[in-house]
Design an enzyme around this catalytic site. Structure first.
Site, mmCIF file in Angstrom:
data_model
loop_
_atom_site.group_PDB
_atom_site.id
_atom_site.type_symbol
_atom_site.label_atom_id
_atom_site.label_comp_id
_atom_site.label_asym_id
_atom_site.label_seq_id
_atom_site.Cartn_x
_atom_site.Cartn_y
_atom_site.Cartn_z
ATOM 1 N N LYS A 48 -15.208 17.696 -53.290
ATOM 2 C CA LYS A 48 -16.198 17.546 -54.373
ATOM 3 C C LYS A 48 -17.611 17.606 -53.794
ATOM 4 O O LYS A 48 -17.806 17.494 -52.570
ATOM 5 C CB LYS A 48 -15.976 16.208 -55.087
ATOM 6 C CG LYS A 48 -16.199 14.985 -54.195
ATOM 7 C CD LYS A 48 -15.784 13.682 -54.879
ATOM 8 C CE LYS A 48 -15.999 12.492 -53.961
ATOM 9 N NZ LYS A 48 -15.474 11.240 -54.555
ATOM 10 N N TYR A 284 -49.345 11.710 -45.567
ATOM 11 C CA TYR A 284 -49.890 10.935 -46.680
ATOM 12 C C TYR A 284 -50.077 9.457 -46.325
ATOM 13 O O TYR A 284 -49.219 8.854 -45.684
ATOM 14 C CB TYR A 284 -48.965 11.022 -47.899
ATOM 15 C CG TYR A 284 -48.907 12.393 -48.515
ATOM 16 C CD1 TYR A 284 -50.083 13.050 -48.914
ATOM 17 C CD2 TYR A 284 -47.701 13.043 -48.707
ATOM 18 C CE1 TYR A 284 -50.027 14.322 -49.492
ATOM 19 C CE2 TYR A 284 -47.635 14.302 -49.289
ATOM 20 C CZ TYR A 284 -48.800 14.932 -49.672
ATOM 21 O OH TYR A 284 -48.750 16.181 -50.233
HETATM 22 C C1 LIG Z 1 -14.701 10.711 -53.461
HETATM 23 C C2 LIG Z 1 -13.320 10.244 -53.653
HETATM 24 C C3 LIG Z 1 -12.403 10.238 -52.584
HETATM 25 C C4 LIG Z 1 -12.798 10.537 -51.168
HETATM 26 O O1 LIG Z 1 -13.431 9.416 -50.614
HETATM 27 P P1 LIG Z 1 -13.782 9.325 -49.038
HETATM 28 O O2 LIG Z 1 -14.251 7.936 -48.865
HETATM 29 O O3 LIG Z 1 -14.859 10.328 -48.814
HETATM 30 O O4 LIG Z 1 -12.544 9.663 -48.305
HETATM 31 C C5 LIG Z 1 -11.089 9.925 -52.855
HETATM 32 N N1 LIG Z 1 -10.695 9.599 -54.098
HETATM 33 C C6 LIG Z 1 -11.536 9.557 -55.147
HETATM 34 C C7 LIG Z 1 -11.028 9.168 -56.479
HETATM 35 C C8 LIG Z 1 -12.887 9.855 -54.951
HETATM 36 O O5 LIG Z 1 -13.724 9.798 -55.989
#
Ligand SMILES: *Cc1c(COP(=O)(O)O)cnc(C)c1O
Length: 393
Positions: A48, A284
């Protein structure tokens, strides 16, 4: 071209000014390491958020090559983008808003995580043709986020079983997600999950896969591994544990101790170097003033590129093998490094983070400088930064 004729100078490799180099060999090696450490039957590689900023399509391809059994995404559109790029194999999408296009997901062969009775009904309504819609039921077990709450389970399981008998859906899996608040909290979530599994089986469901653990629980809590783990951050070579908060307070769970290799290197080309007198204000608000005659190097990366402004005055940078810190404010497009009398020139390479075993700063140093976690640093690298994929094969 015959030798000696029309000789031209060798093309000079011009490196992008802002570049995130993603090492797919590291991604593949990390997947093998996670498999070895967790020993689960199956592995869901989570890609994702553009594979945590690493580039969803190349990472997904590498993950499938390395034997990922499934890819995980939050949004259906992320899954469909992978399909459009020719990625095959199971893809699970689990976070849907009211505009979710379940019909498009099903025609793209995306498995749907279903978090409520309403979503289940919408998926059933979207099913067309002969192929049953592949569904994984997501149970709420304590995180108070996404997932069907315990009070919905009887209806959810009964309607899912009925739709399965009618050939409309196939309940491939049951899953949930834990808080990492403490091993005790996660064990309590697992007990709730077990009740859900029992209730689902009693309703006639026969899921092939059950999964609860993301990277942290997968690595630290063997009892929570079930047959599958969903691993994101560890695949990118980063530890899910905060540096000072590993499960037992030791360094067992740093990326290096786990054998994980950070896959992303963030670098930029020094865009300007100027000699200044003592007392020169920098960036800045002049929060930094030089205290001697010195050289200031301009790095063309800013908060629009994901370099957190909160790391102003702190974030580490390596130029020519030497380590410096951001001086003054990080701006939208740029920040400044005080390099003293060192021989730093326009065109030199400035490395913000990468694999610490190569001398690069660790992502975690930027996370600490900005008061956040490594996940947030890599996922926010912006669109002006060129992604370059590196791999040996
Ligand atoms: C993002 C996510 C993961 C992966 O999590 P990590 O800590 O990066 O391994 C797994 N399951 C769900 C439901 C998530 O939203």
């Amino acid at each position: 071209m015959t030798e000696g004729q029309h000789e031209r100078p060798q093309p000079i490799e011009v490196r992008p000014t802002r570049e995130a180099i993603v090492d797919l060999d590291a991604v593949r090696a990390n997947i093998e390491t996670v498999r070895r450490l967790t020993g689960t039957d199956q592995l869901i590689v989570v890609v994702k958020a553009d594979a945590y900023g690493h580039g969803a399509v190349p990472v997904a391809r590498a993950a499938v090559e390395a034997g990922a059994d499934r890819l995980g995404v939050a949004d259906i559109r992320e899954g469909l983008a992978l399909r459009d790029a020719g990625i095959t194999g199971p893809i699970l999408a689990w976070l849907h808003g009211p505009d979710a296009d379940f019909a498009a997901a099903l025609s793209g062969d995306i498995e749907l995580g279903v978090s409520s009775v309403e979503q289940l009904r919408a998926v059933i309504a979207a099913q067309q043709g002969d192929a049953a819609a592949a569904v994984q039921l997501k149970l709420e077990t304590g995180l108070s986020r996404n997932g069907a709450s315990v009070s919905q389970w009887p209806t959810l399981f009964a309607e899912a079983a009925e739709a399965e008998r009618a050939g409309l859906i196939r309940v491939v899996g049951l899953f949930s997600h834990v808080s990492n608040a403490s091993p005790e909290d996660d064990a309590a979530a697992a007990r709730v999950f077990e009740q859900g599994l029992d209730a689902a089986r009693a309703a006639g469901l026969t899921p092939e896969t059950t999964h609860l653990a993301a990277s942290a629980a997968a690595l630290a809590l063997p009892a929570l591994r079930y047959d599958t783990v969903r691993v994101g951050v560890a695949v990118y070579g980063l530890s899910p544990f905060e540096p000072d908060a590993s499960a037992d307070g030791s360094s067992t769970f740093t990326a290096a101790a786990l054998g994980l290799r950070p896959a992303m290197t963030l670098r930029a080309t020094v865009a300007a170097v100027r000699r200044v007198e003592p007392g020169a204000g920098v960036s800045y608000d002049y929060t930094y003033r030089t205290d001697r005659p010195t050289n200031l190097a301009l790095i063309p990366l800013g908060y629009a590129d994901g370099i957190p402004r909160a790391a102003s005055g702190r974030g580490p940078v390596v130029i020519g093998g030497r380590r410096y810190r951001v001086c003054g404010r990080i701006a939208m497009d740029q920040f400044v490094v005080d390099v003293g009398d060192d021989d730093v020139r326009v065109g030199d390479d400035a490395v913000l983070f990468g694999d610490p075993s190569t001398g690069a700063p660790a992502v975690e140093e930027w996370a600490e400088a900005a008061g956040t976690i490594n996940y947030e640093i890599v996922t926010r690298i912006g669109p002006r930064v060129t992604r370059t994929v590196r791999e040996a094969r």
